[in-house]
Scaffold this active site. Sequence first.
Site, PDB file in Angstrom:
ATOM      1  N   ASP A   1       4.788  20.399  -4.505  1.00 25.67           N
ATOM      2  CA  ASP A   1       6.125  20.910  -4.824  1.00 25.67           C
ATOM      3  C   ASP A   1       7.137  19.865  -4.360  1.00 25.67           C
ATOM      4  O   ASP A   1       7.369  19.712  -3.160  1.00 25.67           O
ATOM      5  CB  ASP A   1       6.388  22.242  -4.104  1.00 25.67           C
ATOM      6  CG  ASP A   1       5.557  23.399  -4.655  1.00 25.67           C
ATOM      7  OD1 ASP A   1       4.583  23.137  -5.392  1.00 25.67           O
ATOM      8  OD2 ASP A   1       5.868  24.563  -4.332  1.00 25.67           O
TER       9      ASP A   1
ATOM     10  N   LYS B   1      10.800  25.058 -10.068  1.00 23.07           N
ATOM     11  CA  LYS B   1      10.839  25.996  -8.935  1.00 23.07           C
ATOM     12  C   LYS B   1      12.274  26.119  -8.451  1.00 23.07           C
ATOM     13  O   LYS B   1      13.007  25.136  -8.425  1.00 23.07           O
ATOM     14  CB  LYS B   1       9.913  25.459  -7.833  1.00 23.07           C
ATOM     15  CG  LYS B   1       9.959  26.207  -6.506  1.00 23.07           C
ATOM     16  CD  LYS B   1       8.959  25.600  -5.517  1.00 23.07           C
ATOM     17  CE  LYS B   1       9.170  26.127  -4.105  1.00 23.07           C
ATOM     18  NZ  LYS B   1       8.245  25.548  -3.122  1.00 23.07           N
TER      19      LYS B   1
ATOM     20  N   LYS C   1       8.494  28.929 -10.878  1.00 24.34           N
ATOM     21  CA  LYS C   1       8.179  29.488  -9.551  1.00 24.34           C
ATOM     22  C   LYS C   1       9.447  29.973  -8.864  1.00 24.34           C
ATOM     23  O   LYS C   1      10.422  29.239  -8.757  1.00 24.34           O
ATOM     24  CB  LYS C   1       7.471  28.434  -8.686  1.00 24.34           C
ATOM     25  CG  LYS C   1       7.174  28.914  -7.258  1.00 24.34           C
ATOM     26  CD  LYS C   1       6.346  27.897  -6.489  1.00 24.34           C
ATOM     27  CE  LYS C   1       6.267  28.248  -5.006  1.00 24.34           C
ATOM     28  NZ  LYS C   1       5.463  27.282  -4.232  1.00 24.34           N
TER      29      LYS C   1
END
Length: 223
Positions: A89, A152, A181
């Site tokens: 991430d 995300k 996400k």
Amino acid sequence: MNIAKLIDHTILKPNSTKEDVMKVIEEAKQYKFASVCINPTWVKLAAEELAGHDVDVCTVIGFPLGASTTETKAFETKDAIAKGATEVDMVINVGALKDGDNEFVEKDIYEVVQAAKGKALVKVIIETCLLTDEEKVRACELSVKAGADFVKTSTGFSTGGATAEDIALMRKTVGPNVGVKASGGVRTREDADKMVEAGASRVGASASVAIVLNDAKGATDNY
């Protein structure tokens, strides 16, 4: 819906001890979460402990500010993968996005995608709480263009977390083939369900066990 398989069980606090991280790893095994999301220093431990379990090892890159150099992010990615990470991430360069330097932002993401190619999923944290809607859309478009697997919402370390409105906007922007996400402030099953209904395909939470057990009393969001 098996909510556990949508959750990245997260511990990113700077003062997390080995005992804290092991607790998260054991919970991930027990509840069969999609992944554990941990700081890079714990990747090797998590990979060893989760060998043979259907739980991915996720770590963070350029975290939490996104202001490290592209070369540093690419190296961090390769290093994490070498130690056993299967998902990364990364945080975008928020300042460059706000400057309108699309070329820089795209290249920053692209280099991480290339470093991870064929070895790890790449999720791009755009830090929605710092962006206008136009910037959120642009960040998502650049992420897709650069070849990211997911976008995300948040690091959980800035001024705000995921909202259903942002998830819906991100899903609309990236279409059906890129993951979205939700992370930051997802503390209860109700929160998680709202995010999934809005279009999230993954949820990042430290209150994962409480979410799965639908236990609001046990919910905390201390990444």
